[in-house]
Motif scaffolding. Sequence first.
Motif, PDB file in Angstrom:
ATOM      1  N   MET A 102       0.882  -1.416  -0.029  1.00  0.00           N
ATOM      2  CA  MET A 102      -0.146  -0.051  -0.022  1.00  0.00           C
ATOM      3  C   MET A 102       0.873   1.432  -0.352  1.00  0.00           C
ATOM      4  SD  MET A 102      -2.308   1.579   0.000  1.00  0.00           S
ATOM      5  CE  MET A 102      -4.397   1.742   0.716  1.00  0.00           C
ATOM      6  N   THR A 103       0.485   2.095  -0.397  1.00  0.00           N
ATOM      7  CA  THR A 103       0.683   3.464  -1.011  1.00  0.00           C
ATOM      8  C   THR A 103       0.972   4.616   0.022  1.00  0.00           C
ATOM      9  OG1 THR A 103       1.131   3.056  -3.172  1.00  0.00           O
ATOM     10  CG2 THR A 103       1.903   5.228  -2.467  1.00  0.00           C
ATOM     11  N   THR A 104       1.399   5.019   0.416  1.00  0.00           N
ATOM     12  CA  THR A 104       0.965   5.900   1.800  1.00  0.00           C
ATOM     13  C   THR A 104       2.175   7.285   1.440  1.00  0.00           C
ATOM     14  OG1 THR A 104       1.772   4.181   3.597  1.00  0.00           O
ATOM     15  CG2 THR A 104       1.520   6.348   4.420  1.00  0.00           C
ATOM     16  N   LEU A 105       1.073   8.309   1.110  1.00  0.00           N
ATOM     17  CA  LEU A 105       1.612   9.832   1.427  1.00  0.00           C
ATOM     18  C   LEU A 105       1.519  10.973   2.575  1.00  0.00           C
ATOM     19  CD1 LEU A 105       2.075  11.349  -1.019  1.00  0.00           C
ATOM     20  CD2 LEU A 105       0.680  12.561  -1.035  1.00  0.00           C
ATOM     21  N   MET A 110       9.105  20.916   9.419  1.00  0.00           N
ATOM     22  CA  MET A 110      10.725  20.835   9.139  1.00  0.00           C
ATOM     23  C   MET A 110      11.286  19.582   8.086  1.00  0.00           C
ATOM     24  SD  MET A 110      13.069  22.358  11.376  1.00  0.00           S
ATOM     25  CE  MET A 110      12.707  23.657  12.910  1.00  0.00           C
ATOM     26  N   ILE A 111      10.398  18.622   8.205  1.00  0.00           N
ATOM     27  CA  ILE A 111      10.571  17.972   7.193  1.00  0.00           C
ATOM     28  C   ILE A 111       9.704  17.868   5.629  1.00  0.00           C
ATOM     29  CG2 ILE A 111       9.921  15.389   6.203  1.00  0.00           C
ATOM     30  CD1 ILE A 111       8.899  15.083   9.626  1.00  0.00           C
ATOM     31  N   LYS A 112      11.051  17.804   4.604  1.00  0.00           N
ATOM     32  CA  LYS A 112      10.420  18.194   3.570  1.00  0.00           C
ATOM     33  C   LYS A 112       8.324  16.630   3.250  1.00  0.00           C
ATOM     34  CE  LYS A 112      12.282  18.113  -1.107  1.00  0.00           C
ATOM     35  NZ  LYS A 112      13.699  17.840  -2.411  1.00  0.00           N
ATOM     36  N   ARG A 113       8.626  18.039   2.252  1.00  0.00           N
ATOM     37  CA  ARG A 113       7.040  16.961   1.756  1.00  0.00           C
ATOM     38  C   ARG A 113       7.000  17.641  -0.108  1.00  0.00           C
ATOM     39  NH1 ARG A 113       6.747  21.207   5.535  1.00  0.00           N
ATOM     40  NH2 ARG A 113       5.129  22.954   4.532  1.00  0.00           N
ATOM     41  N   PRO A 114       5.962  15.982   0.139  1.00  0.00           N
ATOM     42  CA  PRO A 114       5.305  14.751   0.545  1.00  0.00           C
ATOM     43  C   PRO A 114       7.115  14.181   0.046  1.00  0.00           C
ATOM     44  CG  PRO A 114       5.060  15.116  -1.916  1.00  0.00           C
ATOM     45  CD  PRO A 114       5.553  16.101  -1.599  1.00  0.00           C
ATOM     46  N   LEU A 115       6.412  13.308   1.122  1.00  0.00           N
ATOM     47  CA  LEU A 115       7.342  11.734   1.365  1.00  0.00           C
ATOM     48  C   LEU A 115       6.128  10.861   1.384  1.00  0.00           C
ATOM     49  CD1 LEU A 115      10.000  10.772   3.614  1.00  0.00           C
ATOM     50  CD2 LEU A 115       9.001   8.984   2.986  1.00  0.00           C
ATOM     51  N   LEU A 116       7.175   9.724  -0.001  1.00  0.00           N
ATOM     52  CA  LEU A 116       5.962   8.604  -1.037  1.00  0.00           C
ATOM     53  C   LEU A 116       6.852   7.914  -0.449  1.00  0.00           C
ATOM     54  CD1 LEU A 116       3.461   8.572  -2.372  1.00  0.00           C
ATOM     55  CD2 LEU A 116       5.110   7.863  -4.339  1.00  0.00           C
ATOM     56  N   ASP A 117       5.858   6.324   0.387  1.00  0.00           N
ATOM     57  CA  ASP A 117       5.927   5.009   0.356  1.00  0.00           C
ATOM     58  C   ASP A 117       5.519   4.415  -0.607  1.00  0.00           C
ATOM     59  OD1 ASP A 117       7.352   3.192   1.087  1.00  0.00           O
ATOM     60  OD2 ASP A 117       7.297   3.232   3.127  1.00  0.00           O
ATOM     61  N   ASN A 118       5.808   3.613  -1.393  1.00  0.00           N
ATOM     62  CA  ASN A 118       5.120   2.822  -2.147  1.00  0.00           C
ATOM     63  C   ASN A 118       5.190   1.539  -1.733  1.00  0.00           C
ATOM     64  OD1 ASN A 118       7.129   1.840  -3.394  1.00  0.00           O
ATOM     65  ND2 ASN A 118       6.266   2.454  -5.861  1.00  0.00           N
ATOM     66  N   GLY A 119       6.103   1.508  -1.164  1.00  0.00           N
ATOM     67  CA  GLY A 119       6.445  -0.155  -0.536  1.00  0.00           C
ATOM     68  C   GLY A 119       8.344  -0.789  -0.842  1.00  0.00           C
ATOM     69  N   SER A 120       8.594  -0.258  -1.807  1.00  0.00           N
ATOM     70  CA  SER A 120       9.283  -0.515  -2.081  1.00  0.00           C
ATOM     71  C   SER A 120      10.435   0.723  -2.236  1.00  0.00           C
ATOM     72  CB  SER A 120       9.654  -1.816  -3.526  1.00  0.00           C
ATOM     73  OG  SER A 120       9.053  -0.791  -4.667  1.00  0.00           O
ATOM     74  N   GLY A 155      -5.244   7.387 -10.347  1.00  0.00           N
ATOM     75  CA  GLY A 155      -6.028   5.699  -9.890  1.00  0.00           C
ATOM     76  C   GLY A 155      -4.814   5.354  -9.082  1.00  0.00           C
ATOM     77  N   VAL A 156      -4.030   5.402  -8.573  1.00  0.00           N
ATOM     78  CA  VAL A 156      -3.175   4.855  -6.966  1.00  0.00           C
ATOM     79  C   VAL A 156      -3.811   5.171  -6.029  1.00  0.00           C
ATOM     80  CG1 VAL A 156      -1.367   5.213  -6.365  1.00  0.00           C
ATOM     81  CG2 VAL A 156      -0.994   5.703  -8.305  1.00  0.00           C
ATOM     82  N   GLU A 157      -4.395   4.079  -5.331  1.00  0.00           N
ATOM     83  CA  GLU A 157      -4.333   4.225  -4.601  1.00  0.00           C
ATOM     84  C   GLU A 157      -3.663   3.988  -2.842  1.00  0.00           C
ATOM     85  OE1 GLU A 157      -7.313   0.806  -2.784  1.00  0.00           O
ATOM     86  OE2 GLU A 157      -7.348  -0.339  -4.947  1.00  0.00           O
ATOM     87  N   TYR A 158      -3.971   5.150  -1.824  1.00  0.00           N
ATOM     88  CA  TYR A 158      -2.979   5.220  -1.088  1.00  0.00           C
ATOM     89  C   TYR A 158      -3.879   5.726   0.424  1.00  0.00           C
ATOM     90  CZ  TYR A 158      -4.172  10.419  -1.721  1.00  0.00           C
ATOM     91  OH  TYR A 158      -5.363  11.456  -2.518  1.00  0.00           O
ATOM     92  N   THR A 159      -2.735   5.946   1.553  1.00  0.00           N
ATOM     93  CA  THR A 159      -3.170   6.293   2.225  1.00  0.00           C
ATOM     94  C   THR A 159      -2.347   7.986   2.654  1.00  0.00           C
ATOM     95  OG1 THR A 159      -1.944   5.107   3.913  1.00  0.00           O
ATOM     96  CG2 THR A 159      -4.599   4.639   3.572  1.00  0.00           C
ATOM     97  N   PHE A 160      -3.221   8.834   3.601  1.00  0.00           N
ATOM     98  CA  PHE A 160      -2.007   9.979   3.385  1.00  0.00           C
ATOM     99  C   PHE A 160      -2.059  10.508   5.352  1.00  0.00           C
ATOM    100  CE2 PHE A 160      -2.068  14.965   5.541  1.00  0.00           C
ATOM    101  CZ  PHE A 160      -0.970  14.782   3.874  1.00  0.00           C
ATOM    102  N   HIS A 161      -0.853  10.251   5.424  1.00  0.00           N
ATOM    103  CA  HIS A 161      -0.802  10.625   6.969  1.00  0.00           C
ATOM    104  C   HIS A 161      -0.085  11.577   6.889  1.00  0.00           C
ATOM    105  CE1 HIS A 161       1.138   8.703  10.725  1.00  0.00           C
ATOM    106  NE2 HIS A 161       1.561   9.957  10.466  1.00  0.00           N
ATOM    107  N   ASP A 162      -1.144  12.518   7.633  1.00  0.00           N
ATOM    108  CA  ASP A 162      -1.227  13.365   8.073  1.00  0.00           C
ATOM    109  C   ASP A 162      -0.465  13.771   9.944  1.00  0.00           C
ATOM    110  OD1 ASP A 162      -0.876  16.697  10.087  1.00  0.00           O
ATOM    111  OD2 ASP A 162      -2.587  16.915   8.205  1.00  0.00           O
TER     112      ASP A 162
END
Length: 114
Positions: A1-4, A88-98, A24-31
């Motif tokens: 699962m992709t997380t933004l 202060m964290i650069k954004r976005p940070l995208l993690d698509n699992g790999s 059409g990418v399924e993702y979750t957003f983490h604020d």
Amino acid sequence: MTTLYGISNCDTIRKAKKWLDAAGVEYTFHDYRKNGLDRDQLESWSKELGWEALLNKRGTTWRKLPDDVKASVDESSAIELMLEQPAMIKRPLLDNGSTKALGFSDKQYSELFA
């Protein structure tokens, strides 16, 4: 699962969400502000991506820091600053699992989700 990961009121986050939705990418957003951020995760990102890349030195939060703090920042103090002030964290940070990617560009996301 992709997380933004990011902050919901960030323009770049909005652009990334719009791109992901259109593709059409399924993702979750983490604020970071609403959902929090733990030290272990931040340290893991720092090791993988480099703390210098992770630390957003272009933002208002960084620019408001005293010059002596900015001049003496190292990995440990950068992690503390990012935990205290997630803006202060650069954004976005995208993690698509790999793969983890910092920032947003159409080209970068097109390559990640090709």
